[in-house]
Scaffold this active site. Structure first.
Site, PDB file in Angstrom:
ATOM      1  N   ASP A   1      46.848  12.584  89.589  1.00 55.21           N
ATOM      2  CA  ASP A   1      45.283  12.573  89.741  1.00 55.21           C
ATOM      3  C   ASP A   1      44.556  11.001  89.536  1.00 55.21           C
ATOM      4  O   ASP A   1      44.415  10.460  90.568  1.00 55.21           O
ATOM      5  CB  ASP A   1      44.482  13.687  89.210  1.00 55.21           C
ATOM      6  CG  ASP A   1      44.628  13.847  87.709  1.00 55.21           C
ATOM      7  OD1 ASP A   1      45.434  13.061  87.143  1.00 55.21           O
ATOM      8  OD2 ASP A   1      44.269  14.950  87.155  1.00 55.21           O
TER       9      ASP A   1
ATOM     10  N   ASP B   1      54.613  15.287  77.521  1.00 56.01           N
ATOM     11  CA  ASP B   1      55.374  15.611  78.836  1.00 56.01           C
ATOM     12  C   ASP B   1      56.332  14.596  79.094  1.00 56.01           C
ATOM     13  O   ASP B   1      55.949  13.334  79.281  1.00 56.01           O
ATOM     14  CB  ASP B   1      54.319  15.947  79.786  1.00 56.01           C
ATOM     15  CG  ASP B   1      53.384  16.879  79.600  1.00 56.01           C
ATOM     16  OD1 ASP B   1      54.019  18.167  78.614  1.00 56.01           O
ATOM     17  OD2 ASP B   1      52.375  17.207  79.964  1.00 56.01           O
TER      18      ASP B   1
ATOM     19  N   ASP C   1      50.351  16.850  73.128  1.00 57.16           N
ATOM     20  CA  ASP C   1      51.874  17.131  73.488  1.00 57.16           C
ATOM     21  C   ASP C   1      52.484  15.885  74.241  1.00 57.16           C
ATOM     22  O   ASP C   1      51.888  15.157  74.709  1.00 57.16           O
ATOM     23  CB  ASP C   1      52.008  18.517  74.210  1.00 57.16           C
ATOM     24  CG  ASP C   1      51.211  18.589  75.103  1.00 57.16           C
ATOM     25  OD1 ASP C   1      50.648  17.761  75.974  1.00 57.16           O
ATOM     26  OD2 ASP C   1      50.733  19.609  75.809  1.00 57.16           O
TER      27      ASP C   1
END
Ligand code: ATP
Ligand code: MG
Length: 458
Positions: free
Chosen positions: A145, A71, A69
Site C-alpha cells: 500500500d 514479517d 512483530d
C-alpha cells in the site's frame, strides 16, 4: 485492453532495480531483529533464496519505534519454505503463507506476490478479489500500500532495499500510496482506513495526492465485507493511538462508512466527551502494556446511541428495563449493517450496558451481589466514564466515587454506606414489575435486579 497492457508493463518496469541503502545510510541494526526472524532468514538464504524483513517492522524501526512483530518475504514458494523447518505450517487458503515456529515466536513468511490486474480480478468498483499470484520482489514492493510499508531489510547484510522511494518518505515523514491513489483505493478501500490509522500511529502526515481522493471515495467502504471492517477498526481502536486515529478518520470523512452512529454521537458534546475519555483511557492502558478489550470500546462507542434510544422509549412511557434491552438490540442491529461486531463480543457489550442501572441500587444485598458479578470490573470502569464525562446528573454524578469507596471499604463501613430500603409498599409494586423485566433481561444473563431500581425511579 490498453489499461491492462499498461498495468502489466508499469509495475515491472517502474523500478525493477531497488535503491540499496547500506548500514551507514540508515539506522537499523541486526541486533534489533528478533532471534527467530533472523534465524528463519538465515536458513532461507543458506538454501539459496532471497529473504527479508518487510512491511511494518522496517518502517517502525526506521522511525525509531519498536515493531510489534517481524514479517518475512521471500522468493521461495510455501512448498519450498516448509521443508526447511522442523515446525512450519502452510496456512491460508486464498493467501497462502508459512508460519514457522521459532522458539517462542511465530514467524510469518510470505512469498513475493504481484498485483493482479485485468477485468476478472476485480469487482465492478475496481476492488481486487485476489492477491495470490507469485511475482518478483519488485512486483511485491509495488503491490503493497504505502511506500514506507514496502521496504525490505536484510539482517545479514544490514541493507535496506527500496523500490518505491520509501526511505525518502520516511525521512520526510510522509505517507504516500504507491501508484495512482484512486486506483489503489478502488482496489482496496480499506487502504483509506489504514492510511488514517498509520498517520495517527506514526505521527506523520498523509501526502496531498494520497489524501485528496479520500472524501470522494469514502463511500467505497460500503463494499468491503463487514468482518474485514471490524478487523481494521479493532486494530485502529487498540493501536494505542485511537484518539488520534478517530480524529484522522473524521478529518477525512471516513467514519461514516465504518461507524454510522459515530457522527450523531460526536455531535453531542456529552457523547463526544464520553468517547474521547474512553479512547484516551484505552490508549493509556495499551501504552502501559495492559490489555484492553474491543468489547468495552464498542460498548463505549455506541453507548450514547443506546442512551438516546432508551430515553426516547422511556419518555413514551415504556418500562425501563425492557426499553433498555430493546434499545441495545436496535443499536447493535443498525451498527451491524456496516461493521460486523462478532457475536462473542456482543454478549459482553450487552452485559456492560445492562449492568449500568444496577449501580444505582445501593440498599440491601444488591450492591454486594453486584460486586460479585463476573463483569463487575468492566461495568464499573464504564460507570466511571459515564460519571467523568458528565452524563450523570445530580446525586448520581458521584456514583462512581461511592462504588470506589464501597469496593475498598470493610464490612462495617459498607453496611454504613448502604442506603435505606424503600418503603414496603413501593417494593411490593416494584417486585411485580420485576418479574416481567426479568424475562426481558434473561438473554444476556444480567440479573433482573437492575429492573428494581429502574422501576423505583419511575
Ligand atoms: P502494523 O504496525 O499495524 O502491523 P503493518 O503495515 O505491518 O502495520 P499489516 O496489516 O501487518 O500492517 O500488513 C503488513 C504489510 O502488508 C504492510 O506493511 C503492507 O506492506 C502490506 N499490506 C497490508 N495491508 C495492505 C493492503 N490493504 N494493501 C496493500 N498492502 C497491504
Ligand atoms: Mg504488521
Amino acid at each position: 485492453m490498453i489499461r491492462r497492457f499498461f498495468a502489466r508493463l508499469i509495475p515491472g518496469k517502474a523500478s525493477s532495480k531497488p535503491l540499496i541503502y547500506g548500514p551507514d545510510a540508515h539506522p537499523i541494526r541486526k541486533s534489533q531483529i528478533s532471534r527467530g526472524a533472523h534465524d528463519v532468514i538465515r536458513k532461507l538464504q543458506q538454501a539459496g533464496f532471497k529473504a527479508f524483513i518487510v512491511g511494518g517492522a522496517v518502517r517502525d524501526l526506521l522511525l525509531g519505534i519498536t515493531p510489534k512483530d517481524f514479517d518475512l518475504a521471500t522468493d521461495a514458494t510455501p512448498e519450498q519454505v516448509k521443508p526447511l523447518f522442523r515446525r512450519a505450517f502452510i496456512i491460508g487458503r486464498r493467501f497462502r503463507l508459512v508460519h514457522v515456529l521459532a522458539g517462542p515466536e511465530t514467524i510469518e513468511v510470505a512469498t513475493f506476490r504481484s498485483l493482479q490486474t485485468g477485468d476478472d480480478a476485480a469487482d465492478e468498483h475496481g476492488r481486487l478479489l485476489s492477491d495470490n499470484v507469485f511475482g518478483s520482489q519488485a512486483q511485491d514492493a509495488l503491490r503493497r500500500d504505502f511506500t514506507i510499508n514496502a521496504l525490505y531489510f536484510d539482517p545479514s547484510s544490514e541493507q535496506v532495499w527500496d523500490y518505491v522511494g520509501g526511505v525518502a518518505d520516511v525521512k520526510a515523514r510522509r505517507l504516500r500510496l504507491i501508484g495512482d491513489p484512486v486506483t489503489r483505493y478502488r482496489e482496496d478501500p480499506v487502504r483509506m482506513l489504514r492510511g488514517a490509522r498509520l498517520a495517527a500511529k506514526l505521527g506523520i502526515t498523509i501526502e496531498k495526492k494520497t489524501a485528496a481522493p479520500i472524501p470522494e471515495l469514502a463511500p467505497l467502504l460500503e463494499n468491503v465485507p463487514p468482518a474485514r471492517l471490524f478487523d481494521e477498526m479493532e486494530k485502529l481502536l487498540l493501536s494505542g493511538h485511537a484518539v488520534e486515529s478517530l480524529k484522522s478518520l473524521r478529518r477525512h470523512g471516513l467514519h461514516h462508512g465504518v461507524l454510522p452512529l459515530l457522527d450523531v454521537i460526536l455531535e453531542q458534546p456529552l457523547g463526544q466527551r464520553f468517547i474521547e475519555l474512553a479512547l484516551a483511557n484505552t490508549d493509556e492502558r495499551i501504552r502501559d502494556g495492559k490489555s484492553a478489550t474491543p468489547a468495552f470500546l464498542f460498548a463505549a462507542l455506541l453507548w450514547h446511541e443506546v442512551l438516546a434510544t432508551w430515553n426516547t422509549s422511556k419518555a413514551k412511557g415504556e418500562r425501563a428495563m425492557p426499553a433498555l434491552f430493546d434499545a441495545m438490540d436496535r443499536v447493535l442491529e443498525q451498527q451491524a449493517t456496516r461493521l460486523a461486531i462478532p457475536r462473542r463480543f456482543e454478549a459482553t457489550i450487552k452485559e456492560t450496558w445492562a449492568l449500568q442501572p444496577r449501580f444505582e441500587q445501593r440498599s440491601g444485598q444488591r450492591p454486594f451481589r453486584l460486586l460479585e458479578h463476573p463483569r463487575f470490573r468492566a461495568a464499573y470502569d464504564f460507570l466511571w466514564l459515564r460519571c467523568a464525562s458528565g452524563e450523570m446528573e445530580g446525586e448520581l454524578a458521584t456514583l462512581a466515587d461511592w462504588w470506589d469507596r464501597f469496593q475498598d471499604a470493610d464490612m462495617e463501613e459498607r453496611e454504613k454506606m448502604l442506603r435505606p430500603e424503600d418503603a414496603p409498599k413501593k417494593r411490593k409494586r416494584a417486585r411485580g414489575r420485576k418479574r416481567k423485566a426479568d424475562d426481558a433481561s434473561g438473554e444476556t444473563g444480567a440479573s433482573g435486579d437492575a429492573s428494581d431500581d429502574a422501576n423505583q425511579k419511575e
